[in-house]
Design an enzyme around this catalytic site. Sequence first.
Site, mmCIF file in Angstrom:
data_model
loop_
_atom_site.group_PDB
_atom_site.id
_atom_site.type_symbol
_atom_site.label_atom_id
_atom_site.label_comp_id
_atom_site.label_asym_id
_atom_site.label_seq_id
_atom_site.Cartn_x
_atom_site.Cartn_y
_atom_site.Cartn_z
ATOM 1 N N GLU A 146 -6.840 4.882 7.447
ATOM 2 C CA GLU A 146 -6.557 6.298 7.174
ATOM 3 C C GLU A 146 -7.726 6.950 6.439
ATOM 4 O OE1 GLU A 146 -2.725 5.608 5.356
ATOM 5 O OE2 GLU A 146 -2.013 4.919 7.310
ATOM 6 N N GLY A 169 2.720 -1.191 4.274
ATOM 7 C CA GLY A 169 2.888 0.231 3.987
ATOM 8 C C GLY A 169 4.348 0.575 3.771
ATOM 9 N N GLY A 170 4.993 1.027 4.828
ATOM 10 C CA GLY A 170 6.371 1.519 4.738
ATOM 11 C C GLY A 170 7.329 0.574 4.034
ATOM 12 N N SER A 189 3.083 -2.406 10.360
ATOM 13 C CA SER A 189 4.522 -2.554 10.623
ATOM 14 C C SER A 189 5.045 -3.955 10.312
ATOM 15 C CB SER A 189 4.861 -2.144 12.067
ATOM 16 O OG SER A 189 4.514 -0.796 12.290
ATOM 17 N N GLU A 222 -5.862 -4.802 10.209
ATOM 18 C CA GLU A 222 -4.824 -3.809 10.489
ATOM 19 C C GLU A 222 -5.152 -3.097 11.803
ATOM 20 O OE1 GLU A 222 -2.623 -2.728 6.587
ATOM 21 O OE2 GLU A 222 -4.217 -1.282 6.919
ATOM 22 N N GLY A 254 2.309 2.008 10.812
ATOM 23 C CA GLY A 254 3.316 3.064 10.699
ATOM 24 C C GLY A 254 3.971 3.437 12.026
ATOM 25 N N ASN A 268 0.887 -1.161 0.000
ATOM 26 C CA ASN A 268 0.000 0.000 0.000
ATOM 27 C C ASN A 268 0.925 1.210 0.000
ATOM 28 O OD1 ASN A 268 -1.808 2.031 0.505
ATOM 29 N ND2 ASN A 268 -2.278 1.400 2.614
ATOM 30 N N TRP A 269 1.073 1.788 -1.178
ATOM 31 C CA TRP A 269 2.055 2.869 -1.310
ATOM 32 C C TRP A 269 1.597 4.149 -0.617
ATOM 33 C CZ3 TRP A 269 4.278 2.959 -7.035
ATOM 34 C CH2 TRP A 269 4.953 1.750 -7.275
ATOM 35 N N LYS A 270 0.317 4.265 -0.346
ATOM 36 C CA LYS A 270 -0.245 5.485 0.264
ATOM 37 C C LYS A 270 0.091 6.685 -0.639
ATOM 38 C CE LYS A 270 -0.098 3.187 4.672
ATOM 39 N NZ LYS A 270 -0.025 3.276 6.146
ATOM 40 N N HIS A 322 -9.469 1.451 4.328
ATOM 41 C CA HIS A 322 -8.242 1.585 5.120
ATOM 42 C C HIS A 322 -8.499 2.539 6.295
ATOM 43 C CE1 HIS A 322 -4.171 2.653 6.266
ATOM 44 N NE2 HIS A 322 -3.816 1.499 5.722
HETATM 45 P P1 PGA Z 1 2.693 0.033 7.655
HETATM 46 O O1 PGA Z 1 1.254 0.319 6.975
HETATM 47 O O2 PGA Z 1 3.184 -1.267 7.081
HETATM 48 O O3 PGA Z 1 3.525 1.210 7.266
HETATM 49 O O4 PGA Z 1 2.455 -0.053 9.131
HETATM 50 C C1 PGA Z 1 0.359 -0.721 6.732
HETATM 51 C C2 PGA Z 1 -0.904 -0.164 6.107
HETATM 52 O O5 PGA Z 1 -1.347 0.912 6.525
HETATM 53 O O6 PGA Z 1 -1.478 -0.772 5.180
#
Ligand code: PGA
Length: 253
Positions: A97, A234-235, A213, A167, A173, A9-11, A95
């Site tokens: 966010e 994500g990251g 994470s 999640e 994050g 998930n590149w966000k 998601h």
């Molecule tokens: P993260 O994000 O791996 O940076 O914790 C995961 C996500 O939000 O899909």
Amino acid sequence: MRKKIIAGNWKMNVKPSETAALVKAVAEATKQYGNVEIVCCTPAIDVPAAVAAAAGTQVGIGTENCHWKDSGAYTGEISTGMIVDSGAKYVIVGHSERRQYFGETDETVNLRARAAIAAGLTTMVCVGETLEEREAGKLVEVIERQMNVGLKDVTAADCAKLVIAYEPVWAIGTGKTATPDQAQEVHALIRATLAKLVGAETAETVRIQYGGSMKPGNAAELLAKKDIDGGLIGGAALKAADFAGIIAAAANA
Ligand code: PGA
């Protein structure tokens, strides 16, 4: 056997001009892992470059959101038809966010998820509790509500296109990962809740990703758990080597 699915998930992190290089690096670094479904979910504006770069490789491309209407006056939104037309085959829905910053509710998650599944997109529906909810003893209640409302009227047949992502919001994050046991406990709850909605047999076929994470160093122990069928990353999806490390863990799980 549920095929493991690792999705990035590149966000809001990668520019169109940077997209091809990252997709190609991921494809190159993960060539040998044919037993894992590999996906990069990108900002919508990156999709054409991502689809072009992924052509002929094992990497699938997706978006991070979709709207439920086919077309119309919805400034800033993208329809599932547009996603399909662009060559992307996956979408993330609900998601945390989106829920936290953009007014996403269980009801709109449901509308988006049903539209995406109807369009033939593999749809990753996110659920997960905040730290406050977990500490208040509301974990089960929150997950059941997100599942029951978010997946309302999703049928057993629809489940062929459904993936659920667990999640925990407190792990996204933050560098704080749920322990494998904590994650497995919720994955089992998700599968049991899904079984009530679509039947136990179908629920067994649906993949449940862990997200929050996840990285090469902790992926193997998470993916070893019975109901953890992949990851939403994500990251660590922004560096091909890290993402490939997680995919390697999935391939060997
Ligand atoms: P993260 O994000 O791996 O940076 O914790 C995961 C996500 O939000 O899909």
